[in-house]
Design a protein around this motif. Structure first.
Motif, mmCIF file in Angstrom:
data_model
loop_
_atom_site.group_PDB
_atom_site.id
_atom_site.type_symbol
_atom_site.label_atom_id
_atom_site.label_comp_id
_atom_site.label_asym_id
_atom_site.label_seq_id
_atom_site.Cartn_x
_atom_site.Cartn_y
_atom_site.Cartn_z
ATOM 1 N N PHE A 47 5.162 -21.468 4.484
ATOM 2 C CA PHE A 47 4.752 -20.707 5.678
ATOM 3 C C PHE A 47 4.510 -19.242 5.290
ATOM 4 C CE2 PHE A 47 6.877 -24.390 7.463
ATOM 5 C CZ PHE A 47 6.077 -24.712 8.548
ATOM 6 N N THR A 48 5.442 -18.695 4.486
ATOM 7 C CA THR A 48 5.302 -17.297 4.060
ATOM 8 C C THR A 48 4.128 -17.147 3.101
ATOM 9 O OG1 THR A 48 7.692 -17.191 4.250
ATOM 10 C CG2 THR A 48 6.617 -15.315 3.216
ATOM 11 N N GLU A 49 3.936 -18.164 2.262
ATOM 12 C CA GLU A 49 2.805 -18.125 1.325
ATOM 13 C C GLU A 49 1.497 -18.034 2.105
ATOM 14 O OE1 GLU A 49 1.294 -20.428 -2.674
ATOM 15 O OE2 GLU A 49 2.451 -21.555 -1.227
ATOM 16 N N ARG A 50 1.431 -18.784 3.213
ATOM 17 C CA ARG A 50 0.206 -18.739 4.029
ATOM 18 C C ARG A 50 0.024 -17.362 4.657
ATOM 19 N NH1 ARG A 50 -1.336 -24.530 6.631
ATOM 20 N NH2 ARG A 50 -1.428 -25.604 4.628
ATOM 21 N N ALA A 51 1.159 -16.774 5.092
ATOM 22 C CA ALA A 51 1.068 -15.417 5.664
ATOM 23 C C ALA A 51 0.471 -14.483 4.618
ATOM 24 C CB ALA A 51 2.451 -14.936 6.091
ATOM 25 N N PHE A 52 0.863 -14.685 3.354
ATOM 26 C CA PHE A 52 0.347 -13.861 2.249
ATOM 27 C C PHE A 52 -1.126 -14.180 1.982
ATOM 28 C CE2 PHE A 52 -0.348 -14.014 -2.463
ATOM 29 C CZ PHE A 52 -0.524 -12.654 -2.646
ATOM 30 N N LEU A 53 -1.435 -15.487 1.859
ATOM 31 C CA LEU A 53 -2.820 -15.872 1.552
ATOM 32 C C LEU A 53 -3.774 -15.480 2.669
ATOM 33 C CD1 LEU A 53 -2.195 -19.386 -0.053
ATOM 34 C CD2 LEU A 53 -2.794 -17.259 -1.235
ATOM 35 N N GLN A 72 6.105 -7.519 0.659
ATOM 36 C CA GLN A 72 6.685 -7.901 1.957
ATOM 37 C C GLN A 72 7.250 -9.321 1.902
ATOM 38 O OE1 GLN A 72 3.052 -6.745 3.980
ATOM 39 N NE2 GLN A 72 4.243 -5.407 5.310
ATOM 40 N N ALA A 73 6.537 -10.202 1.169
ATOM 41 C CA ALA A 73 7.054 -11.569 1.014
ATOM 42 C C ALA A 73 8.404 -11.527 0.297
ATOM 43 C CB ALA A 73 6.067 -12.417 0.222
ATOM 44 N N GLU A 74 8.491 -10.690 -0.736
ATOM 45 C CA GLU A 74 9.762 -10.571 -1.464
ATOM 46 C C GLU A 74 10.845 -9.985 -0.558
ATOM 47 O OE1 GLU A 74 8.878 -9.897 -6.124
ATOM 48 O OE2 GLU A 74 7.840 -8.545 -4.792
ATOM 49 N N ALA A 75 10.441 -9.067 0.335
ATOM 50 C CA ALA A 75 11.418 -8.480 1.271
ATOM 51 C C ALA A 75 11.986 -9.561 2.193
ATOM 52 C CB ALA A 75 10.761 -7.363 2.077
ATOM 53 N N ILE A 76 11.136 -10.526 2.551
ATOM 54 C CA ILE A 76 11.613 -11.612 3.421
ATOM 55 C C ILE A 76 12.674 -12.445 2.690
ATOM 56 C CG2 ILE A 76 10.958 -13.729 4.658
ATOM 57 C CD1 ILE A 76 8.210 -12.343 5.169
ATOM 58 N N ILE A 77 12.427 -12.747 1.417
ATOM 59 C CA ILE A 77 13.437 -13.493 0.635
ATOM 60 C C ILE A 77 14.744 -12.697 0.643
ATOM 61 C CG2 ILE A 77 14.086 -14.452 -1.620
ATOM 62 C CD1 ILE A 77 11.199 -14.549 -2.403
ATOM 63 N N ASP A 78 14.616 -11.382 0.446
ATOM 64 C CA ASP A 78 15.820 -10.558 0.363
ATOM 65 C C ASP A 78 16.562 -10.485 1.692
ATOM 66 O OD1 ASP A 78 15.434 -10.142 -2.259
ATOM 67 O OD2 ASP A 78 14.565 -8.141 -2.077
ATOM 68 N N ILE A 79 15.817 -10.455 2.794
ATOM 69 C CA ILE A 79 16.491 -10.426 4.104
ATOM 70 C C ILE A 79 17.297 -11.710 4.279
ATOM 71 C CG2 ILE A 79 16.134 -10.561 6.613
ATOM 72 C CD1 ILE A 79 13.829 -8.628 6.322
ATOM 73 N N ILE A 80 16.675 -12.835 3.918
ATOM 74 C CA ILE A 80 17.361 -14.122 4.078
ATOM 75 C C ILE A 80 18.611 -14.179 3.199
ATOM 76 C CG2 ILE A 80 17.138 -16.634 3.701
ATOM 77 C CD1 ILE A 80 14.161 -16.336 4.470
ATOM 78 N N ASN A 105 13.184 -2.574 5.769
ATOM 79 C CA ASN A 105 12.296 -1.419 5.591
ATOM 80 C C ASN A 105 11.103 -1.784 4.717
ATOM 81 O OD1 ASN A 105 14.140 0.043 7.014
ATOM 82 N ND2 ASN A 105 15.075 0.994 5.214
ATOM 83 N N GLN A 106 11.374 -2.564 3.658
ATOM 84 C CA GLN A 106 10.268 -2.937 2.762
ATOM 85 C C GLN A 106 9.322 -3.909 3.469
ATOM 86 O OE1 GLN A 106 10.302 -0.654 0.743
ATOM 87 N NE2 GLN A 106 12.495 -0.350 0.969
ATOM 88 N N LEU A 107 9.890 -4.726 4.358
ATOM 89 C CA LEU A 107 9.039 -5.638 5.132
ATOM 90 C C LEU A 107 8.100 -4.841 6.043
ATOM 91 C CD1 LEU A 107 8.228 -8.468 5.998
ATOM 92 C CD2 LEU A 107 10.145 -8.524 7.565
ATOM 93 N N GLU A 108 8.593 -3.693 6.505
ATOM 94 C CA GLU A 108 7.746 -2.816 7.322
ATOM 95 C C GLU A 108 6.609 -2.211 6.502
ATOM 96 O OE1 GLU A 108 8.029 -1.538 10.780
ATOM 97 O OE2 GLU A 108 8.734 -3.592 10.667
ATOM 98 N N GLY A 109 6.694 -2.350 5.173
ATOM 99 C CA GLY A 109 5.584 -1.904 4.326
ATOM 100 C C GLY A 109 5.774 -0.549 3.665
ATOM 101 N N TYR A 110 7.010 -0.043 3.632
ATOM 102 C CA TYR A 110 7.236 1.273 3.010
ATOM 103 C C TYR A 110 6.803 1.280 1.548
ATOM 104 C CZ TYR A 110 9.542 3.369 6.953
ATOM 105 O OH TYR A 110 9.785 3.907 8.171
ATOM 106 N N LEU A 111 7.220 0.228 0.821
ATOM 107 C CA LEU A 111 6.887 0.177 -0.607
ATOM 108 C C LEU A 111 5.379 0.008 -0.801
ATOM 109 C CD1 LEU A 111 7.681 0.098 -3.561
ATOM 110 C CD2 LEU A 111 8.093 -2.346 -3.329
ATOM 111 N N LYS A 142 -1.779 -2.836 -8.579
ATOM 112 C CA LYS A 142 -2.455 -3.779 -7.684
ATOM 113 C C LYS A 142 -1.672 -5.092 -7.632
ATOM 114 C CE LYS A 142 -7.098 -5.126 -7.594
ATOM 115 N NZ LYS A 142 -8.404 -5.135 -8.237
ATOM 116 N N GLU A 143 -1.169 -5.463 -8.795
ATOM 117 C CA GLU A 143 -0.434 -6.726 -8.880
ATOM 118 C C GLU A 143 0.903 -6.646 -8.132
ATOM 119 O OE1 GLU A 143 0.837 -9.614 -12.450
ATOM 120 O OE2 GLU A 143 -0.919 -8.379 -12.865
ATOM 121 N N ILE A 144 1.495 -5.467 -8.063
ATOM 122 C CA ILE A 144 2.776 -5.339 -7.341
ATOM 123 C C ILE A 144 2.592 -5.771 -5.890
ATOM 124 C CG2 ILE A 144 4.505 -3.707 -6.422
ATOM 125 C CD1 ILE A 144 4.366 -2.175 -8.977
ATOM 126 N N VAL A 145 1.532 -5.299 -5.258
ATOM 127 C CA VAL A 145 1.320 -5.671 -3.854
ATOM 128 C C VAL A 145 0.658 -7.044 -3.707
ATOM 129 C CG1 VAL A 145 1.394 -3.410 -2.767
ATOM 130 C CG2 VAL A 145 -0.735 -4.200 -3.795
#
Ligand code: GDP
Length: 445
Positions: free
Chosen positions: A115-121, A129-137, A150-156, A422-425
């Motif tokens: 589901f998250t992969e689709r949000a990314f794709l 942000q996807a990584e932030a979701i893993i971290d929140i969980i 905060n990272q999910l909000e896109g600060y990074l 570019k690859e980080i995001v």
């Protein structure tokens, strides 16, 4: 893309459970198994609506459960596709039966994190942000969860993109100089490039430091408490825990073994180890304890040496101190309740009275954990690896500029740095990598 389904709640008995579906045809699949109390055509159902009804097996006409179904219409959903969430009663059997019905009627079983992969794709979130979701969980402390939110909000992502823009700016000017030297584009001298690259490099260094803090929030700070017998080590650990867990006695040398506890100061996790002390052992059991203490002192991020404020430091303590002098250590004077005069430069506590605030503040200060400002911070080794790659390339570009190498050669390294960011995001990410990231999620997320 196909329609996927999964049980999104934990595989255990609970008040409610959720089966989630996402994909173009998800409402069609739903229609085959869901009988709403007030039926409406899907066109007439707005997004963010919850409908009450029953899940019915279309083959047997048997009611499986009474449910609430939430509708999310593309693109306003977690995956940015059509989505629905079936809230049933939280029994494992019921949830499995509903999932089976979804699968039999056109959906496919979702892979972990799909589901998250689709949000990314679908471009709704980027990779940080996807990584932030893993971290929140997976967060083990409130501060870690907050940081990830905060990272999910896109600060990074915003910070990385801002730096990327600056690099792009340099690249554009260099390219213009190379390709159209006859045009009157602002000339980039090696000196200009050098200054700008240095500036960006410093920003990257600042950002890479945030990874250490993130690691602390994730893994916790390891603290070893040492000191001579009866100084109050166990009492200190107890007051940190706010409950009597270690056995406190007034017979010297009673903390024979190591006691390790997880505590949280201001939402930050700490692993505190009460050691047996590192004095000379009289028997074998004590010897084992001492060996373990020495090891935990070696591994600790911070050693707290507890001294008794009501007496002078003795030879044994001076010797302990000489053994830890190369470590990151702190001396605290316990039993402050027994003395009248206090030196300004010493840290006093009373473990017995659970008065240890000065120590807690000192620890937070030492690890730069006092600030609650929201800052962009790196949260995975993937991110720090790429950031370092970007930095190394900028350093190389800078060296080349210093050595007066040609500007088109310098631009190769600058481009490498740009691509790493570019690859980080997650722009230009390779498929294997994104698969690896999303496989770290649980099914249904
Ligand atoms: P350890 O051997 O270093 O672990 O010391 P303990 O925690 O077992 O404490 C030794 C003795 O000192 C016990 O009798 C405690 O009650 C006492 N003690 C510990 N902290 C304090 C304190 O802050 N004030 C006073 N007055 N006594 C304390």
């Amino acid at each position: 893309m196909s329609t996927i389904a999964a049980i999104s709640t934990a595989p255990a008995i609970g008040g409610i459970g959720i089966v989630r579906m996402s994909g173009k045809d998800c409402f069609e699949v739903l229609e085959k198994i869901f009988k709403p109390k007030n039926p409406e055509t899907i066109e007439n159902i707005a997004g963010y609506i919850i409908k009450y009804g029953t899940i019915v097996n279309p083959e047997t006409n048997r009611v499986v459960d009474e449910v609430l179904v939430s509708y999310f219409k593309c693109p306003k959903s977690y995956t940015a596709e059509n989505m629905c969430e079936i809230n049933s009663h939280g029994g494992i059997v019921v949830l499995r039966e509903i999932l089976e019905l979804c699968l039999k009627n056109g959906a496919e079983l979702a892979k972990p994190g799909e589901f998250t992969e689709r949000a990314f794709l679908n471009g709704r979130i980027d990779l940080t942000q996807a990584e932030a979701i893993i971290d929140i969980i997976n967060a083990k402390s409130t501060r870690e969860a907050q940081e990830s939110a905060n990272q999910l909000e896109g600060y990074l992502s915003r910070k990385i993109n801002e730096i990327r823009e600056k690099i792009m700016d340099i690249m554009v000017k260099i390219e213009a100089n190379i390709d159209y030297p006859e045009y009157d584009v602002e000339e980039v001298s090696n000196k200009d490039a050098e200054n700008k690259l240095k500036e960006i490099e410093n920003e990257l260094i600042k950002l890479s430091k945030t990874f250490e803090n993130g690691k602390i929030l994730k893994e916790g700070v390891k603290i070893a408490i040492i000191g001579s017998p009866n100084a109050g080590k166990s009492s200190l650990l107890n007051s940190m825990l706010k409950e009597e867990r270690a056995i406190v006695t007034d017979i010297a040398g009673t903390t024979r073994d190591i006691i390790e506890e997880q505590i949280s100061i201001e939402g930050i996790p700490f692993k505190v180890i009460d050691t047996a002390g590192i004095r000379d052992a009289k028997d074998k059991i004590e010897q084992i304890g001492i060996e373990k203490s020495t090891k935990s002192i070696e591994e600790a991020d911070l050693v707290i040496m507890v001294c008794d404020a009501s007496r002078e430091m003795n030879d044994e303590e001076k010797e302990i101190l000489s053994k830890i002098k190369d470590k990151n250590y702190l001396i605290v004077y316990n039993k402050a309740d027994l003395i009248n005069h206090k030196d300004d430069d010493k840290l006093y506590i009373s473990a017995l009275n659970k008065d240890i605030t000065p120590l807690k503040n000192k620890i937070l200060n030492l690890f730069n954990l006092t600030s609650k400002d929201i800052t962009p911070s790196l949260c995975s080794s993937r991110q720090i690896g790429l950031l370092n790659k970007a930095r190394d390339n900028l350093i190389k570009a800078n060296e080349d500029a210093l050595n007066n190498l040609s500007i088109d050669l310098i631009s190769v390294s600058i481009k490498e740095a740009y691509d790493a960011l570019k690859e980080i995001v997650g722009l230009s990410v390779n498929t294997d990598l994104s698969e690896e990231i999303f496989s770290r999620f649980c099914v249904g997320k």
